[in-house]
Design an enzyme around this catalytic site. Structure first.
Site, mmCIF file in Angstrom:
data_model
loop_
_atom_site.group_PDB
_atom_site.id
_atom_site.type_symbol
_atom_site.label_atom_id
_atom_site.label_comp_id
_atom_site.label_asym_id
_atom_site.label_seq_id
_atom_site.Cartn_x
_atom_site.Cartn_y
_atom_site.Cartn_z
ATOM 1 N N TYR A 73 4.491 -17.529 3.041
ATOM 2 C CA TYR A 73 4.199 -16.454 3.993
ATOM 3 C C TYR A 73 2.852 -15.843 3.625
ATOM 4 O O TYR A 73 2.608 -15.530 2.461
ATOM 5 C CB TYR A 73 5.292 -15.389 3.929
ATOM 6 C CG TYR A 73 5.076 -14.228 4.883
ATOM 7 C CD1 TYR A 73 5.197 -14.398 6.260
ATOM 8 C CD2 TYR A 73 4.759 -12.954 4.402
ATOM 9 C CE1 TYR A 73 5.006 -13.336 7.134
ATOM 10 C CE2 TYR A 73 4.576 -11.884 5.269
ATOM 11 C CZ TYR A 73 4.698 -12.087 6.640
ATOM 12 O OH TYR A 73 4.512 -11.024 7.496
ATOM 13 N N ASP A 89 -3.054 -17.035 -2.489
ATOM 14 C CA ASP A 89 -2.536 -15.805 -1.915
ATOM 15 C C ASP A 89 -1.703 -15.130 -3.001
ATOM 16 O O ASP A 89 -0.556 -15.506 -3.246
ATOM 17 C CB ASP A 89 -1.701 -16.099 -0.668
ATOM 18 C CG ASP A 89 -1.158 -14.811 -0.044
ATOM 19 O OD1 ASP A 89 -1.348 -13.736 -0.642
ATOM 20 O OD2 ASP A 89 -0.545 -14.901 1.033
ATOM 21 N N LYS A 140 0.064 -5.259 -1.956
ATOM 22 C CA LYS A 140 1.185 -4.732 -2.727
ATOM 23 C C LYS A 140 0.745 -3.912 -3.962
ATOM 24 O O LYS A 140 0.256 -2.811 -3.793
ATOM 25 C CB LYS A 140 2.158 -5.871 -3.062
ATOM 26 C CG LYS A 140 2.651 -6.472 -1.731
ATOM 27 C CD LYS A 140 3.787 -7.410 -1.747
ATOM 28 C CE LYS A 140 4.217 -7.670 -0.309
ATOM 29 N NZ LYS A 140 4.218 -9.034 0.137
HETATM 30 C C1 LIG Z 1 3.590 -9.458 1.595
HETATM 31 C C2 LIG Z 1 2.741 -10.661 1.644
HETATM 32 C C3 LIG Z 1 1.706 -10.792 2.595
HETATM 33 C C4 LIG Z 1 1.491 -9.808 3.699
HETATM 34 O O1 LIG Z 1 1.122 -8.554 3.251
HETATM 35 P P1 LIG Z 1 1.339 -7.279 4.219
HETATM 36 O O2 LIG Z 1 0.783 -6.143 3.437
HETATM 37 O O3 LIG Z 1 2.798 -7.196 4.474
HETATM 38 O O4 LIG Z 1 0.564 -7.553 5.468
HETATM 39 C C5 LIG Z 1 0.888 -11.901 2.496
HETATM 40 N N1 LIG Z 1 1.071 -12.835 1.544
HETATM 41 C C6 LIG Z 1 2.054 -12.748 0.633
HETATM 42 C C7 LIG Z 1 2.177 -13.784 -0.420
HETATM 43 C C8 LIG Z 1 2.934 -11.663 0.656
HETATM 44 O O5 LIG Z 1 3.930 -11.609 -0.226
#
Ligand SMILES: *Cc1c(COP(=O)(O)O)cnc(C)c1O
Length: 430
Positions: free
Chosen positions: A144, A239, A267
């Protein structure tokens, strides 16, 4: 447990907000039951609108490495609040933030702050396209990367648990540039590169996937990915929105000893406020506006309140690195071991994957190393487990394909109580 007020609020919310929530997984659709509405967070605990207390293992979906409302973040926010909340002009805090990020994560030579993980990944892919002049990119099934159109193709997290991994509203044109490979399977990457020679701008991956449950990439796989990207002049994007500052101060790239070209953050980097960032090699980041032609902007990007909270979090990490990650490892290993013993004594061989303070219990006896093995988990059983744990005051992410996050303020009693609750919950449902 009486959650009457949450039920009332949810009923009202459903008529005002799509599904009653502002982000899908919060709605409890995949586990059943009524979502809990919260009023307060204190360290490792959450207190709901009826006054019930829970041990929290979501930590706002990752940001709360130090639990709820740690004093050093609160103080930084209070101090900034006095000075003003937004200027739309440069501040010293942004420079300090960029300095500390580039110190903690050496592959990041230059960084741009944004407002969410989604913005970070979206901008990183655009930058890679601008730099290489190529349009296609590779992502992995079950990973994701936020909700930009071209990522919502076999995506993880809420998209996965709600059964719409590919969303309506995503155009065929958008989908066509997204190439899908299998996690931990280098041959699947090689095939795509062979079939799209010279057309691939980037490969984006969660080096420790946390959005199909916790599924770490193997070191060998990441190393081969690094090598292929070098050979084909493809930008490798890690990511690390979830794994950054979570699995090590320098993220998964420190843990594996493999350097990506670009990295995305979110985060933890915001200390609980809405923040994201993307950065990497100087020559690539210099393509970003206004230094270069790849457009990227944000009215509230680098917002002083968000920078104050984020900087306080990163500063705390930098100053207490050894202590933080070794204590997270000890607590998390203890939780893993306790859960494993529970399962063994109940005669089940369900899989637990863990990397540092990220952990998932999969209701399957198969090893979980990619999307297909992750979805072999019995999600109905997970739903039962979830509700049985909630009833015992343990707040887990309400979906199988998410991570449990342990924080530095989870106490020994918290962990012991959780293991005991899990034993009772498992006994009840199996
Ligand atoms: C949470 C997450 C996102 C998206 O971040 P948001 O702040 O919710 O837009 C993208 N990549 C990874 C790996 C994530 O865990």
């Amino acid at each position: 447990m009486n959650i009457e007020k949450s039920v009332e609020l949810f009923n009202k919310a459903k008529s005002l907000i799509p599904g009653g929530v502002n982000s899908p997984v919060r709605a409890f659709k995949s586990v059943g039951g009524n979502p809990v509405f919260f009023e307060k967070g204190e360290g490792s605990k959450l207190i709901d609108v009826n006054g019930n207390r829970y041990i929290d293992y979501i930590g706002s979906w990752g940001p709360h490495l130090f639990g709820h409302n740690p004093p050093f973040i609160k103080e930084a926010l209070e101090e900034q609040l006095e000075k003003g909340v937004s200027f739309g002009a440069p501040t010293e805090l942004e420079v300090k933030m960029a300095e500390i990020i580039t110190r903690l994560v050496p592959s990041v030579e230059m960084v741009r702050m944004v407002n969410s993980g989604t913005e970070a990944t979206m901008s990183a892919v655009r930058t890679a396209r601008g730099f290489t002049g190529r349009e296609k990119f590779i992502k992995f099934e079950g990973c994701y990367h936020g909700h930009a159109d071209y990522f919502l193709i076999k995506a993880g997290s809420g998209a996965l648990t709600l059964g719409v991994p590919t969303s309506p509203g995503v155009t065929n044109g958008n989908a066509a540039d997204t190439l899908l490979a299998d996690f931990n399977d280098i041959e699947s990457v090689k095939r795509l590169i062979q079939a799209n020679k010279g057309e691939i701008s980037s490969v984006i991956i969660e080096p420790v996937a946390g959005n199909m449950g916790v599924v770490p990439a193997s070191k060998d796989f990441l190393q081969q990915l690094r090598n292929i990207c070098d050979e084909e002049e493809i930008i490798l994007i890690f990511d690390e929105v979830m794994s950054g500052f979570r699995v090590a101060a320098g993220g998964a790239q420190e843990l594996y000893g493999i350097k990506p070209d670009l990295t995305t953050f979110g985060k933890i980097i915001g200390g609980g406020l809405p923040v994201g960032a993307f950065g990497g090699k100087m020559e690539i980041m210099e393509k970003v506006a206004p230094a270069g032609p790849v457009y990227q902007a944000g009215t509230l990007s680098g917002n002083p309140l968000a920078m104050a909270a984020g900087y306080a979090a990163l500063k705390h990490i930098e100053e207490n690195k050894e202590e933080i990650y070794s204590s997270l490892e000890v607590k998390s290993a203890k939780l893993e071991q306790g859960l494993n013993e529970n399962l063994k004594s109940l005669g089940r061989n369900f899989q637990i994957n863990r990397v540092g303070s990220m952990l998932s219990l999969f209701f399957t006896e198969n090893k979980v190393f990619d999307f297909k093995t992750a979805v072999s988990s019995d999600t109905e059983l997970f739903g039962k487990y979830y509700r049985a744990m909630l009833e015992r005051g343990i707040y887990l992410a309400p979906a199988q394909f998410e991570a449990v996050f342990v924080s530095t303020v989870h106490s020994d009693e918290d962990i012991d109580y959780t293991i005991k609750a899990a034993f009772e919950a498992l006994k009840e449902i199996l």
